[in-house]
Design a protein around this motif. Sequence first.
Motif, mmCIF file in Angstrom:
data_model
loop_
_atom_site.group_PDB
_atom_site.id
_atom_site.type_symbol
_atom_site.label_atom_id
_atom_site.label_comp_id
_atom_site.label_asym_id
_atom_site.label_seq_id
_atom_site.Cartn_x
_atom_site.Cartn_y
_atom_site.Cartn_z
ATOM 1 N N TYR A 594 0.878 -1.194 0.010
ATOM 2 C CA TYR A 594 -0.088 0.184 0.026
ATOM 3 C C TYR A 594 0.700 1.218 0.124
ATOM 4 O O TYR A 594 0.304 2.509 -0.021
ATOM 5 C CB TYR A 594 -0.973 0.094 0.886
ATOM 6 C CG TYR A 594 -1.592 -1.252 1.531
ATOM 7 C CD1 TYR A 594 -2.513 -1.789 0.512
ATOM 8 C CD2 TYR A 594 -1.143 -2.216 2.429
ATOM 9 C CE1 TYR A 594 -3.020 -2.947 0.856
ATOM 10 C CE2 TYR A 594 -1.762 -3.372 2.896
ATOM 11 C CZ TYR A 594 -2.678 -3.948 2.027
ATOM 12 O OH TYR A 594 -3.233 -5.122 2.190
ATOM 13 N N GLU A 595 2.063 1.051 -0.189
ATOM 14 C CA GLU A 595 2.773 2.466 0.108
ATOM 15 C C GLU A 595 2.765 3.365 -1.136
ATOM 16 O O GLU A 595 2.773 4.555 -0.622
ATOM 17 C CB GLU A 595 4.509 1.781 -0.115
ATOM 18 C CG GLU A 595 5.503 2.909 0.140
ATOM 19 C CD GLU A 595 6.939 2.470 0.206
ATOM 20 O OE1 GLU A 595 7.839 2.706 -0.577
ATOM 21 O OE2 GLU A 595 7.113 1.721 0.986
ATOM 22 N N PRO A 596 2.333 2.953 -2.246
ATOM 23 C CA PRO A 596 2.000 4.041 -3.159
ATOM 24 C C PRO A 596 1.013 5.199 -2.841
ATOM 25 O O PRO A 596 0.897 6.110 -3.614
ATOM 26 C CB PRO A 596 1.684 3.601 -4.475
ATOM 27 C CG PRO A 596 2.324 2.085 -4.193
ATOM 28 C CD PRO A 596 2.219 1.892 -2.710
ATOM 29 N N PHE A 597 0.028 4.735 -1.773
ATOM 30 C CA PHE A 597 -0.937 5.608 -1.518
ATOM 31 C C PHE A 597 -0.670 6.335 -0.198
ATOM 32 O O PHE A 597 -1.586 6.833 0.556
ATOM 33 C CB PHE A 597 -2.258 4.886 -1.232
ATOM 34 C CG PHE A 597 -2.500 3.938 -2.619
ATOM 35 C CD1 PHE A 597 -2.950 4.507 -3.430
ATOM 36 C CD2 PHE A 597 -2.159 2.729 -2.671
ATOM 37 C CE1 PHE A 597 -3.382 3.923 -4.776
ATOM 38 C CE2 PHE A 597 -2.387 2.167 -3.948
ATOM 39 C CZ PHE A 597 -2.896 2.646 -4.984
ATOM 40 N N TYR A 598 0.688 6.154 0.366
ATOM 41 C CA TYR A 598 0.749 6.670 1.639
ATOM 42 C C TYR A 598 2.026 7.798 1.535
ATOM 43 O O TYR A 598 2.866 7.615 0.517
ATOM 44 C CB TYR A 598 0.992 5.889 2.901
ATOM 45 C CG TYR A 598 -0.118 5.024 3.268
ATOM 46 C CD1 TYR A 598 -0.735 5.545 4.453
ATOM 47 C CD2 TYR A 598 -0.502 4.093 2.396
ATOM 48 C CE1 TYR A 598 -1.584 4.958 4.986
ATOM 49 C CE2 TYR A 598 -1.910 3.341 3.035
ATOM 50 C CZ TYR A 598 -2.277 3.714 4.130
ATOM 51 O OH TYR A 598 -3.511 3.106 4.498
ATOM 52 N N SER A 599 2.425 8.487 2.426
ATOM 53 C CA SER A 599 3.458 9.576 2.304
ATOM 54 C C SER A 599 4.740 8.994 2.142
ATOM 55 O O SER A 599 5.834 9.567 1.817
ATOM 56 C CB SER A 599 3.658 10.514 3.578
ATOM 57 O OG SER A 599 3.524 9.559 4.728
ATOM 58 N N ALA A 600 4.994 7.608 2.601
ATOM 59 C CA ALA A 600 6.374 7.033 2.459
ATOM 60 C C ALA A 600 6.730 6.815 0.934
ATOM 61 O O ALA A 600 8.001 6.807 0.801
ATOM 62 C CB ALA A 600 6.063 5.488 2.803
#
Length: 711
Positions: A594-600
Motif C-alpha cells: 500500500y506504500e504508493p498511497f501513503y506519504s512513504a
Amino acid sequence: MRWLAATAMLVTAAAHAQLAPTPGNAMNPAGVNPATAGRWMDEEGMGTRIPAARTPIGQLYNIPFDAPDETPDKKDLGWKNGGFVELGGLHVSGDEHSAGFLQYKDLKTGFYVNNFAAWGEKASEARYFELSGGALGMDDQFYRLVFGRYNSWRITAFYDATPQVFTSTYRSLWHGLGSDSLTLDNLTPGGLASANATQTAIQNALTTTPFSTLEVIRKKAGARLDVRLTETWRLFASASDQKRQGSQPFGAVFGGGGGGGNVEIAQSIDYSTYDFVAGAQYAGERDSLNVKVSASFFRNDIDTMTFQNPLFVTLNGTSGLSPNSFTTGRFDSAPDNQQYNVKAEYARALPELYRGNLTAAVALGTMRQDDNLVPPSEFSLAGGTVSPGGVPLANQWNTVDALSRTSARARIDTAMGDLGLSIKPAKDLDVRGKVHYYETHNFMSYQACNPLTGQWGRLLNDGSGTSLLLANTLAGANPGGTSPNAFNAAGCDIAALRALGIAPSVGNVPLASIPYDVKQLVASITADYRLARAASVNAALERESFRRDYRERDETWEDKLKLAYVNRGIIAGSIRVTYEYDSRGGSAYDTNPYEPFYSASVGPVPAVNGQNMASWLHTIGQFRSFDLADRKQNILNGRVDYAVTQDLDGAMTLQLKDADYPSDLGRVGHQRTGSANFDLSYRAGSNAVVYGYYSFQSAQMEQKGVQPNSC
C-alpha cells in the motif's frame, strides 16, 4: 425466559392452491401455508407404508398431506372458499426487556393473532387466490396475497416487518434519537474547564439517565407478476421497497493521535432500498434460457448526522485552538447508491455427445455512488495553525473548496462467466467439467489534497487533530533550511510532489484511496463411477486462482483433490466417506503493497539519527495474512444413515480437519478441528415426526506474534 400462549383455531375448509409458504416470524418459523388449511397427513402416503418408504440414501420420506376426498363437481361453477385463524392470549414473564429476547421478534402480554389464512378458487375459470399473515399490529407482522389463473398468470404481493434490537440498557445523553441531530440533555457541549471535571459531569449524568432501547425496524413490501405466454416462454417482473428506521450503537472518537476520548452515540437510521427485477424464461425440447435484469437503489434520508460533543477534546497537530471550541461532531452517513445487473443463463442437451449437457452463464454488473462530500471541518478554526509549520487553519478547511473534488464519483464494475459440460462416456461413468471466472474493477480514485493550501493529508475530527504531509526537519534528512511546509509548493500534483525528492516526516499519512481489484478463475473436473448397484466412487480435481491488486500477494492459487465413496447396500441405510486435500501457494509476499498511497512514497527514507521508523513499517516481514498464506489442508468426512427400526432413523456425521500454515508469524503450525453430530428422526404415527440431535466440536489453532517493544 418463558412465554405461554392460549390459542383457538377455526378451520373452515381445505385449500387447494399450491404455493410456497409465506414469510413468517419467531412464532411461525415455517411461515403460513394456506394450502395446508384443514388438511392432515396422508395415512396411506409414501412416507407411511409398511415397511416405511425411504429415500435412496436410506432416510425416511416426509409424510405428505392427503388429497381432497371429494372429486370436484364439474357442474359447480362458483367459488369454493375456506380459511382459518389462530388467535388467543399471550403471556410473557421473566426478563422480557432483554435485548436477546427481543431480537427479531415482538412478544407482549395480551391478545395475539398468531396467524391466519384464507383461500378460494373457481375451477370453471381456473382462478384462485390465497391470503395469509400473522402477528397483526406487531413489529414482526407479515402478510401475503396471491391471486391469478392457473397456468396463465399470477400476482404476488407481500409485506413483512422485523425488529432488530441492539441493546435495551443504553443510557442516552442526548435527545433526538432517530433524527439527523443529537442534542445533549444536561451536559455542556465541548466539555468543562478540564478533562477531570468533564468526566465527573458525564458520570453524574449517566447515574440519573434511565435505560432505553436502541433498535431498527425493517419493513418490506413488494409485488411480483408471473406470466406464461406460451408453452415455452414465461415473463416475470417484481418490485420491492424496504425501509429501515431506528437507532443503533455507533462509536465516536474525538482528538488527534488516537483521540482524547471516545463515546458510543446512537446512530440514526433512515434507509430505503428499492429493488426492481424483470426477466424472461424459455424452456424448449433441448434448450433453456433465463435472462434477468435487476436494479437496486439505496437512499439515505439522513445525509449528514451531527451530535453535540460531551467530551473535553485532546488537541494534536494544531496550535492556538481551544479544546472547548469543538462542540459538535459529524458523520457523513452511508451515501445514496445504485446497482445494476444483467444475467443470462443457457443450457442445451447434447444427446449426440455422450448424452451430454452444456450450461453457460454470463453476468455484468455495476455499483455506483456520487455522494456530495462534506468539508473537512464545520468550524472556522480561527486562530489555529498547523504545528509544526505554522500554516493558518482559519477558513481553509470549512468549505468544499478544500477538497480535491466535491463528490465521490465511486464505481465498481463486476463480470462473471461460467461454462460447464457433463457427459456420460460409459454406462457407469459420469464426467463433469466446469470453468468459472469472476472479476471486480474499482474505478474509485480520490486524492487527499487541499487545493486552497497545497497541503496533502486530512484533518481529524473536524480539526482537533491533523494527519498532514510535512517535510522532515531532522538534521541530514533533507537539505539544510528545508521548511516543514516544503511539500506545499507542489500543490495537488502528485508527480510534482514526488519530483521534489524531499523526505517526509512520517511514512503513514494517507494520500489517496486504494482501488482494490480482484480476478478469480476456477477450473474443475469431476468423475462419478458406479462400482455396483449400490456403490459408487467420486473424484474431483479443482484449481482456484486469484489475482489481486494492492494486496500482499499479487497471485494465489489453490489445488484441491476430493475423493468420495458411497455405499447403500452394506447396511440398512448408507455410508459416505470423503477425503479432501488442498494446497495453496502464491507469488512473492510483499508486506507493504500500500506504500504508493501513503506519504512513504513521496520521497527518500530519512535514515538519520533520531528518526522513528515505525510509521514506515506496515508489518513485520515474517508475518503472513492467513487468507493469503501458504497452506496445506486435509479434510476427512464420514456420514452413516441407518434405519434403526422401521419408524426410527439414525445418522452420525464425523469430520477431522487439519490445516498447516508454514508461516513464521501470524497463523502458524496446525489448525485442527474435530466435530461430530448425531441425530434421530422418529415417525410418531401417521401425523407427526419427532427430531433430535447432538453436536460436538473441538478446535485448536496456533498463532505467533511479536511484542511491540521486544527489539
